[in-house]
Structure formats: C-alpha cells, structure tokens
Scaffold this motif. Structure first.
Motif, PDB file in Angstrom:
ATOM      1  N   GLN A   1      31.010  -4.738  17.823  1.00  0.00           N
ATOM      2  CA  GLN A   1      32.284  -5.033  18.459  1.00  0.00           C
ATOM      3  C   GLN A   1      32.479  -4.088  19.638  1.00  0.00           C
ATOM      4  O   GLN A   1      31.857  -3.028  19.709  1.00  0.00           O
ATOM      5  N   TYR A   2      33.356  -4.500  20.550  1.00  0.00           N
ATOM      6  CA  TYR A   2      33.578  -3.708  21.753  1.00  0.00           C
ATOM      7  C   TYR A   2      34.955  -3.041  21.732  1.00  0.00           C
ATOM      8  O   TYR A   2      35.915  -3.583  21.199  1.00  0.00           O
ATOM      9  N   ILE A   3      35.016  -1.879  22.329  1.00  0.00           N
ATOM     10  CA  ILE A   3      36.284  -1.158  22.463  1.00  0.00           C
ATOM     11  C   ILE A   3      36.403  -0.629  23.887  1.00  0.00           C
ATOM     12  O   ILE A   3      35.424  -0.183  24.483  1.00  0.00           O
ATOM     13  N   ASP A   4      37.596  -0.700  24.429  1.00  0.00           N
ATOM     14  CA  ASP A   4      37.885  -0.245  25.790  1.00  0.00           C
ATOM     15  C   ASP A   4      38.464   1.170  25.721  1.00  0.00           C
ATOM     16  O   ASP A   4      39.382   1.426  24.943  1.00  0.00           O
ATOM     17  N   ILE A   5      37.911   2.077  26.524  1.00  0.00           N
ATOM     18  CA  ILE A   5      38.420   3.456  26.598  1.00  0.00           C
ATOM     19  C   ILE A   5      38.935   3.712  28.005  1.00  0.00           C
ATOM     20  O   ILE A   5      38.191   3.575  28.989  1.00  0.00           O
ATOM     21  N   ASN A   6      40.219   4.063  28.122  1.00  0.00           N
ATOM     22  CA  ASN A   6      40.782   4.389  29.434  1.00  0.00           C
ATOM     23  C   ASN A   6      41.134   5.874  29.493  1.00  0.00           C
ATOM     24  O   ASN A   6      41.361   6.511  28.461  1.00  0.00           O
ATOM     25  N   CYS A   7      41.172   6.395  30.700  1.00  0.00           N
ATOM     26  CA  CYS A   7      41.433   7.827  30.884  1.00  0.00           C
ATOM     27  C   CYS A   7      42.233   8.044  32.157  1.00  0.00           C
ATOM     28  O   CYS A   7      41.955   7.432  33.194  1.00  0.00           O
ATOM     29  N   ASP A   8      43.241   8.917  32.078  1.00  0.00           N
ATOM     30  CA  ASP A   8      44.060   9.273  33.229  1.00  0.00           C
ATOM     31  C   ASP A   8      43.305  10.307  34.060  1.00  0.00           C
ATOM     32  O   ASP A   8      43.050  11.422  33.592  1.00  0.00           O
ATOM     33  N   LEU A   9      42.970   9.943  35.302  1.00  0.00           N
ATOM     34  CA  LEU A   9      42.166  10.816  36.159  1.00  0.00           C
ATOM     35  C   LEU A   9      42.802  10.954  37.548  1.00  0.00           C
ATOM     36  O   LEU A   9      43.820  10.344  37.841  1.00  0.00           O
ATOM     37  N   GLY A  10      42.190  11.813  38.375  1.00  0.00           N
ATOM     38  CA  GLY A  10      42.691  12.024  39.726  1.00  0.00           C
ATOM     39  C   GLY A  10      43.980  12.814  39.763  1.00  0.00           C
ATOM     40  O   GLY A  10      44.754  12.705  40.716  1.00  0.00           O
ATOM     41  N   GLU A  11      44.208  13.614  38.725  1.00  0.00           N
ATOM     42  CA  GLU A  11      45.471  14.352  38.652  1.00  0.00           C
ATOM     43  C   GLU A  11      45.335  15.805  39.116  1.00  0.00           C
ATOM     44  O   GLU A  11      46.242  16.599  38.932  1.00  0.00           O
ATOM     45  N   GLY A  12      44.200  16.121  39.737  1.00  0.00           N
ATOM     46  CA  GLY A  12      44.020  17.438  40.324  1.00  0.00           C
ATOM     47  C   GLY A  12      44.371  17.423  41.804  1.00  0.00           C
ATOM     48  O   GLY A  12      45.025  16.490  42.302  1.00  0.00           O
ATOM     49  N   GLN A  13      43.915  18.439  42.525  1.00  0.00           N
ATOM     50  CA  GLN A  13      44.234  18.556  43.953  1.00  0.00           C
ATOM     51  C   GLN A  13      43.007  18.716  44.839  1.00  0.00           C
ATOM     52  O   GLN A  13      43.111  18.606  46.063  1.00  0.00           O
ATOM     53  N   THR A  14      41.843  18.949  44.248  1.00  0.00           N
ATOM     54  CA  THR A  14      40.659  19.287  45.032  1.00  0.00           C
ATOM     55  C   THR A  14      39.473  18.392  44.663  1.00  0.00           C
ATOM     56  O   THR A  14      39.477  17.708  43.635  1.00  0.00           O
ATOM     57  N   LEU A  15      38.429  18.467  45.503  1.00  0.00           N
ATOM     58  CA  LEU A  15      37.201  17.737  45.198  1.00  0.00           C
ATOM     59  C   LEU A  15      36.543  18.278  43.934  1.00  0.00           C
ATOM     60  O   LEU A  15      35.912  17.528  43.183  1.00  0.00           O
TER      61      LEU A  15
ATOM     62  N   VAL B   1      51.957   3.954  10.333  1.00  0.00           N
ATOM     63  CA  VAL B   1      52.307   2.822  11.196  1.00  0.00           C
ATOM     64  C   VAL B   1      51.075   1.960  11.412  1.00  0.00           C
ATOM     65  O   VAL B   1      49.953   2.463  11.451  1.00  0.00           O
ATOM     66  N   SER B   2      51.304   0.670  11.564  1.00  0.00           N
ATOM     67  CA  SER B   2      50.240  -0.260  11.921  1.00  0.00           C
ATOM     68  C   SER B   2      50.200  -0.379  13.436  1.00  0.00           C
ATOM     69  O   SER B   2      51.226  -0.617  14.081  1.00  0.00           O
ATOM     70  N   VAL B   3      49.016  -0.188  14.027  1.00  0.00           N
ATOM     71  CA  VAL B   3      48.871  -0.226  15.484  1.00  0.00           C
ATOM     72  C   VAL B   3      47.613  -1.018  15.834  1.00  0.00           C
ATOM     73  O   VAL B   3      46.498  -0.568  15.566  1.00  0.00           O
ATOM     74  N   GLN B   4      47.793  -2.201  16.417  1.00  0.00           N
ATOM     75  CA  GLN B   4      46.664  -3.009  16.880  1.00  0.00           C
ATOM     76  C   GLN B   4      46.501  -2.789  18.384  1.00  0.00           C
ATOM     77  O   GLN B   4      47.456  -2.945  19.138  1.00  0.00           O
ATOM     78  N   VAL B   5      45.295  -2.407  18.800  1.00  0.00           N
ATOM     79  CA  VAL B   5      45.104  -1.990  20.189  1.00  0.00           C
ATOM     80  C   VAL B   5      43.983  -2.769  20.877  1.00  0.00           C
ATOM     81  O   VAL B   5      43.062  -3.269  20.234  1.00  0.00           O
ATOM     82  N   ASP B   6      44.094  -2.838  22.208  1.00  0.00           N
ATOM     83  CA  ASP B   6      43.046  -3.394  23.061  1.00  0.00           C
ATOM     84  C   ASP B   6      42.311  -2.296  23.827  1.00  0.00           C
ATOM     85  O   ASP B   6      41.190  -2.501  24.288  1.00  0.00           O
ATOM     86  N   THR B   7      42.971  -1.161  24.002  1.00  0.00           N
ATOM     87  CA  THR B   7      42.388  -0.053  24.753  1.00  0.00           C
ATOM     88  C   THR B   7      42.897   1.261  24.176  1.00  0.00           C
ATOM     89  O   THR B   7      44.024   1.337  23.679  1.00  0.00           O
ATOM     90  N   LEU B   8      42.049   2.270  24.229  1.00  0.00           N
ATOM     91  CA  LEU B   8      42.399   3.596  23.712  1.00  0.00           C
ATOM     92  C   LEU B   8      42.403   4.597  24.850  1.00  0.00           C
ATOM     93  O   LEU B   8      41.483   4.623  25.681  1.00  0.00           O
ATOM     94  N   CYS B   9      43.430   5.445  24.883  1.00  0.00           N
ATOM     95  CA  CYS B   9      43.579   6.421  25.965  1.00  0.00           C
ATOM     96  C   CYS B   9      43.089   7.797  25.565  1.00  0.00           C
ATOM     97  O   CYS B   9      43.417   8.309  24.490  1.00  0.00           O
ATOM     98  N   LEU B  10      42.329   8.385  26.477  1.00  0.00           N
ATOM     99  CA  LEU B  10      41.968   9.799  26.424  1.00  0.00           C
ATOM    100  C   LEU B  10      42.595  10.460  27.645  1.00  0.00           C
ATOM    101  O   LEU B  10      42.357  10.031  28.781  1.00  0.00           O
ATOM    102  N   HIS B  11      43.401  11.501  27.441  1.00  0.00           N
ATOM    103  CA  HIS B  11      44.017  12.188  28.578  1.00  0.00           C
ATOM    104  C   HIS B  11      42.996  13.108  29.248  1.00  0.00           C
ATOM    105  O   HIS B  11      42.460  14.015  28.615  1.00  0.00           O
ATOM    106  N   GLY B  12      42.734  12.850  30.528  1.00  0.00           N
ATOM    107  CA  GLY B  12      41.719  13.605  31.239  1.00  0.00           C
ATOM    108  C   GLY B  12      42.047  15.066  31.429  1.00  0.00           C
ATOM    109  O   GLY B  12      41.154  15.886  31.657  1.00  0.00           O
TER     110      GLY B  12
END
Length: 251
Positions: free
Chosen positions: A4-18, A216-227
């Motif tokens: 089965q497949y799972i989608d992983i999303n991540c919050d990025l680009g929250e810094g200031q430099t290269l 709690v019951s939580v059905q998800v399509d994507t899981l977040c990892l905080h960058g």
C-alpha cells in the motif's frame, strides 16, 4: 502482504539562507511532497526559489504553505485581522509562490495553511468556508491539505475542492480530534520512536492514544513531518524501513 502507498508531506523553506535550504533538501529523498513557506511567516524569495529547485531535482510534489504575516512569532499566534484580509493574504502568498514555480517550469499542486492560521481555520467554519470559496475561483486546480475530519475538510467538500486528510506524526492529539496546543507538555514529540509509533498506529489502526488520556479514530491520506523539528531527519530516514515492514511504500 499487499503493498500500500502512503503520502508524506513536510513543511519546508522556513529558513532564511541557502544553507537552510540545503538542510531541508536532506529530507527530500524520504518525502512525497513538500509545503513551501511563502515569505510571510517565514522564508523569502531566495528560499522559495531554492526549495522549489530542490523539490524538482528530487521529483517531489510542491504546495504552498501560507501563514499569518508575523515572522517574529513564526506565524504561531493568531492575528486580529478580518476574514477578508486573511483570504486575500493566503491567495496572494500562494500566487507569489506559483509565479516563482512557473519560472522553474514547476507547478504547485496543493495548499496547506501554516501554524495559527491552520488552527484558526479548523476552529472557524466561517473562515474555512471563505478560504475554500476563494480557492474555487482563484486557485481551483490546487488540492487542500487539512486536518482529517475538520472544518477545512467540510468546507473543501462543500465547494468541490480535492482534499487530503492530514495526520501528524510528531504532534500529540486531544480527544476533541484537535492537535494538542504547543503550550502543553508532551504536545510536541522529542523522540523519533514516538513519531514512528504514531505513524504505524495511523496507517495500521487508524486510531491514536491522546495526550488527555483517550483515543481517537483518524483516517488519513497524508502524514506530516515538521521540517523544523530537531529530530526530523532521524524520523525521515527511519520511516521507509518501518513502513515497508508493515507493507507500506512512501509515494
């Protein structure tokens, strides 16, 4: 065992430099999509461009991560502004990132609100509805990522927008199905083992133990990892093998 497949999303680009962008790029081989800060709660023109470029090189999906224009507080405090002002800001931030993406022949595929704005939209059906109404006319091709079974999901479905139900691997929940406020002890996980356990619980059982002692019951399509989490890379590197062991592939 059926794969089965799972989608992983991540919050990025929250810094200031290269250099910040290079650090973010270390996470990308383990992700399927990223949510890129649009320069208001965090980030700038340089980080938006570089994060989009890195995402293209790693062949992961890109989305906008707009937040309150309050960099001093990293967009984690609610601002006393009107719903119309919030909507205009979110649309403008997303269009700004889309313009930069177009210069790289890259496209955005989703929107995910950041921080206090994410939480405020979940607490206010009026705000969620106004945002989704605006998205239907100004950003209709973008999916919405929001809290599973929350106000944004209801609003998106009402307005005919594609919606991805999001779960969090590095944050504790409460029995009201909301994320535990960061002000509560234990609300932000500090050990990769906690995150892995939560991922496995979400994908296998669709249920979680909460910080206030319930489930709690939580059905998800994507899981977040905080960058910006100190353990983000450790978690990201461990995930593929842990998920593969129970029949899941990140895609």
């Amino acid at each position: 065992m059926q794969q089965q497949y799972i989608d992983i999303n991540c919050d990025l680009g929250e810094g200031q430099t290269l250099a910040d962008c290079d650090k973010d790029a270390l996470l990308m081989p383990y992700l399927s999509r990223c949510n890129i800060a649009c320069g208001k709660h965090a980030g700038n023109e340089q980080t938006m461009y570089q994060t989009l470029l890195h995402a293209k090189q790693h062949n992961i999906l890109c989305g906008a991560h707009p937040g309150y224009a309050d960099p001093d507080n990293f967009g984690r405090l609610s601002l006393a502004i009107s719903i119309d002002e919030v909507v205009a800001s979110v649309v403008a931030q997303t269009q700004h990132l889309a313009h930069i993406a177009a210069s790289l022949e890259q496209k955005l595929v989703h929107i995910k609100l950041h921080g206090a704005l994410y939480n405020d939209a979940e607490k206010s059906p009026e705000l969620a509805g106004a945002l989704c109404k605006a998205f239907t006319t100004q950003l209709p091709h973008l999916s919405i990522i929001g809290l599973a079974d929350g106000a944004m999901q209801t609003a998106a479905q009402k307005h005919g927008l594609a919606f991805l139900r999001e779960g969090f691997m590095d944050r504790a929940y409460l029995t009201n199905r909301q994320l535990a406020p960061r002000t509560l002890n234990g609300s932000v996980y500090t050990k990769s083992e906690q995150c892995i356990a939560q991922v496995l619980a979400l994908v296998q059982q669709g249920a979680l133990e909460t910080l206030d002692g319930g489930t709690v019951s939580v059905q998800v399509d994507t899981l977040c990892l905080h960058g910006d989490s100190p353990i983000a890379l450790d978690v990201a590197q461990a995930l593929p093998n842990e998920l593969a062991a129970v029949g899941f592939v990140i895609k």
